[in-house]
Write an enzyme that holds these catalytic residues in place. Structure first.
Site, PDB file in Angstrom:
ATOM      1  N   SER A   1       0.836  -1.204   0.000  1.00 55.50           N
ATOM      2  CA  SER A   1       0.000   0.000   0.000  1.00 55.50           C
ATOM      3  C   SER A   1       0.864   1.244   0.000  1.00 55.50           C
ATOM      4  O   SER A   1       1.969   1.263   0.561  1.00 55.50           O
ATOM      5  CB  SER A   1      -0.867  -0.027   1.261  1.00 55.50           C
ATOM      6  OG  SER A   1      -1.436   1.234   1.504  1.00 55.50           O
TER       7      SER A   1
ATOM      8  N   TYR B   1      -1.848  -1.386  11.027  1.00 54.31           N
ATOM      9  CA  TYR B   1      -2.096  -1.889   9.669  1.00 54.31           C
ATOM     10  C   TYR B   1      -0.951  -1.492   8.739  1.00 54.31           C
ATOM     11  O   TYR B   1      -0.377  -2.329   8.025  1.00 54.31           O
ATOM     12  CB  TYR B   1      -3.433  -1.344   9.130  1.00 54.31           C
ATOM     13  CG  TYR B   1      -3.511  -1.380   7.628  1.00 54.31           C
ATOM     14  CD1 TYR B   1      -3.709  -2.589   6.965  1.00 54.31           C
ATOM     15  CD2 TYR B   1      -3.322  -0.234   6.857  1.00 54.31           C
ATOM     16  CE1 TYR B   1      -3.727  -2.638   5.579  1.00 54.31           C
ATOM     17  CE2 TYR B   1      -3.343  -0.275   5.487  1.00 54.31           C
ATOM     18  CZ  TYR B   1      -3.549  -1.471   4.851  1.00 54.31           C
ATOM     19  OH  TYR B   1      -3.550  -1.509   3.494  1.00 54.31           O
TER      20      TYR B   1
ATOM     21  N   LYS C   1       2.172  -3.728   6.614  1.00 54.23           N
ATOM     22  CA  LYS C   1       2.551  -3.658   5.190  1.00 54.23           C
ATOM     23  C   LYS C   1       4.057  -3.393   5.068  1.00 54.23           C
ATOM     24  O   LYS C   1       4.739  -4.007   4.237  1.00 54.23           O
ATOM     25  CB  LYS C   1       1.737  -2.584   4.459  1.00 54.23           C
ATOM     26  CG  LYS C   1       0.271  -2.934   4.284  1.00 54.23           C
ATOM     27  CD  LYS C   1       0.074  -4.164   3.404  1.00 54.23           C
ATOM     28  CE  LYS C   1      -1.351  -4.670   3.357  1.00 54.23           C
ATOM     29  NZ  LYS C   1      -1.502  -6.014   2.800  1.00 54.23           N
TER      30      LYS C   1
HETATM   31  N1  UFG Z   1     -12.977  10.717   3.500  1.00 53.53           N
HETATM   32  C1  UFG Z   1     -14.020  11.575   3.810  1.00 53.53           C
HETATM   33  N2  UFG Z   1     -15.164  11.035   4.309  1.00 53.53           N
HETATM   34  C2  UFG Z   1     -15.326   9.695   4.513  1.00 53.53           C
HETATM   35  C3  UFG Z   1     -14.260   8.839   4.180  1.00 53.53           C
HETATM   36  C4  UFG Z   1     -13.094   9.386   3.686  1.00 53.53           C
HETATM   37  O1  UFG Z   1     -13.913  12.795   3.657  1.00 53.53           O
HETATM   38  O2  UFG Z   1     -16.397   9.284   4.979  1.00 53.53           O
HETATM   39  C5  UFG Z   1     -11.749  11.280   2.940  1.00 53.53           C
HETATM   40  C6  UFG Z   1     -10.506  10.978   3.767  1.00 53.53           C
HETATM   41  O3  UFG Z   1     -10.336  11.955   4.770  1.00 53.53           O
HETATM   42  C7  UFG Z   1      -9.426  10.978   2.707  1.00 53.53           C
HETATM   43  C8  UFG Z   1     -10.143  10.468   1.456  1.00 53.53           C
HETATM   44  O4  UFG Z   1     -11.517  10.673   1.699  1.00 53.53           O
HETATM   45  O5  UFG Z   1      -9.002  12.278   2.465  1.00 53.53           O
HETATM   46  C9  UFG Z   1      -9.893   8.985   1.199  1.00 53.53           C
HETATM   47  O6  UFG Z   1     -10.172   8.261   2.374  1.00 53.53           O
HETATM   48  P1  UFG Z   1     -10.201   6.656   2.379  1.00 53.53           P
HETATM   49  O7  UFG Z   1     -10.515   6.241   3.783  1.00 53.53           O
HETATM   50  O8  UFG Z   1     -11.074   6.151   1.299  1.00 53.53           O
HETATM   51  O9  UFG Z   1      -8.729   6.282   1.976  1.00 53.53           O
HETATM   52  P2  UFG Z   1      -7.362   6.588   2.723  1.00 53.53           P
HETATM   53  O10 UFG Z   1      -6.533   7.336   1.720  1.00 53.53           O
HETATM   54  O11 UFG Z   1      -7.525   7.200   4.035  1.00 53.53           O
HETATM   55  O12 UFG Z   1      -6.882   5.107   2.982  1.00 53.53           O
HETATM   56  C10 UFG Z   1      -6.370   4.358   1.948  1.00 53.53           C
HETATM   57  C11 UFG Z   1      -6.586   2.868   2.192  1.00 53.53           C
HETATM   58  C12 UFG Z   1      -5.842   2.413   3.399  1.00 53.53           C
HETATM   59  C13 UFG Z   1      -4.425   2.869   3.331  1.00 53.53           C
HETATM   60  C14 UFG Z   1      -4.353   4.365   3.075  1.00 53.53           C
HETATM   61  C15 UFG Z   1      -2.958   4.858   2.878  1.00 53.53           C
HETATM   62  O13 UFG Z   1      -7.946   2.584   2.380  1.00 53.53           O
HETATM   63  O14 UFG Z   1      -5.873   1.017   3.441  1.00 53.53           O
HETATM   64  O15 UFG Z   1      -5.041   4.650   1.886  1.00 53.53           O
HETATM   65  O16 UFG Z   1      -2.960   6.249   2.810  1.00 53.53           O
HETATM   66  F1  UFG Z   1      -3.791   2.623   4.497  1.00 53.53           F
END
Ligand code: UFG
Length: 337
Positions: free
Chosen positions: A126, A151, A155
């Protein structure tokens, strides 16, 4: 002899899409999955898409005896290892569960692979290993930062374990670092199946559009970005699946340049949360209810991939844009109602 490809976690989100792509490219596939974050019906759906039989075994990789027993009856040319827990927040609450599952599972698999002389290995990693990178876009040489969550640490550790494994036993390993996988198969027969309230943006968006969630919270609009919301690189799951097949083929053809290689898999383009909302509304002609809330703890400002290495070395190019990916995500959501 047509040797098999083992896909661990092959009924899960990225695993199931990769199995489809493998079968459609003529590979004989065997799946193991413990159903901890997947559903058995996905097995039939994959068969329905590919019109091919799929061998599947219900095995928990933490069960070393079961893993050894499985390998003793198989002739496997390569392994694609997806099976792992992946919820960032849950890993903070249950770190030991994450280490046991993601690390012990990997070790059991690698010991069996070593003993059975399995040469080729693809690992699901990741972009989380980079943390908030100092430079964007992020290439494979960017320094790894201390991971924010257990998590993320699993990785990073998984990559290190695999690097040592490849060096000592002269095995071929490719670690694929995904940015943000989204979307579903174009048939809408398989897709992401989050359990409970989704953590990730896209399933929360589609569930809000479907009326399952009241409204979407946009986590923070005070980031130093073009509209104040955080930037990520959303990559279509079938494009990711294709990259796995290309990485596997590279190993089977002996085209890898080193025993241990790493590739970023992303589109190379970052989108803000508000841009994702707009793209979803435009692609699907639906209105999304959302409000701006506080930042989510642990979130970084921006991450998007430099995909040059995957393009050059794997010959891989993402083909599906954000709107089209979001269209497939919505088509899939509509089948879940
Ligand atoms: N977000 C919102 N509202 C929500 C969910 C997410 O505004 O309800 C925003 C988050 O703050 C972020 C973006 O949308 O800015 C993406 O969020 P995700 O949770 O979809 O993805 P992340 O980038 O946080 O996480 C992903 C993977 C993880 C990994 C991570 C590494 O899901 O497994 O990238 O950065 F660890």
């Amino acid at each position: 002899m047509n040797k098999k490809i083992l896909v661990t976690g092959g009924l899960g989100y990225i695993g199931s899409h990769t199995v489809v792509e493998l079968q459609n490219n003529g590979f004989e596939v065997v799946v193991i999955d413990d159903l901890s974050n997947s559903e058995e019906f996905v097995h039939e759906k994959i068969e329905q898409i590919t019109n091919k039989k799929l061998e599947y075994h219900l095995i928990d990789l933490k069960d070393q005896e079961a893993v050894d027993e499985f390998f003793s009856h198989q002739d496997i040319a390569g392994v694609i290892h997806f099976a792992a827990h992946k919820a960032v927040g849950e890993s903070v609450e249950k770190p030991l569960m994450y280490y046991r599952n993601n690390i012990v599972g990997l070790l059991n698999l690698l010991e069996a692979a070593r003993d059975q002389n399995i040469e080729n290995f693809i690992f699901s990693s990741s972009c989380t290993v980079y943390g908030q990178a100092d430079e964007l876009p992020i290439d494979e040489n960017a320094p790894l930062k201390k991971a924010e969550s257990p998590y993320g640490k699993t990785k990073q550790m998984g990559e290190e374990i695999l690097e040592d494994f490849s060096e000592t036993y002269k095995k071929n390993v490719i670690a694929l670092r995904y940015f943000n996988p989204i979307g579903a198969h174009p048939t809408a027969l398989i897709g992401e199946l989050p359990k409970g309230i989704p953590n990730n943006l896209i399933p929360f968006v589609t569930q809000t559009a479907a009326g399952i969630r009241e409204q979407l919270s946009v986590f923070g609009d005070d980031y130093p970005t073009r509209d104040g919301t955080a930037i990520r690189d959303y990559i279509y799951v079938m494009d990711l699946a294709k990259a796995h097949v290309m990485a596997l083929q590279r190993l089977l053809d002996g085209k890898n340049k080193k025993n241990y290689e790493i590739f970023n898999l992303g589109t190379g383009t970052g989108s803000t949360v508000l841009e994702v909302i707009q793209a979803f509304e435009k692609a699907n002609k639906v209105k999304l209810k959302y409000k701006i809330t506080e930042r989510r703890a642990g979130d970084i400002t921006a991450a998007y991939a430099d995909k040059t290495k995957a393009e050059k070395e794997l010959g891989w190019k993402p083909e599906t844009n954000l709107e089209e990916s979001l269209r497939t995500a919505w088509e899939w959501q509509k089948t879940l109602k």
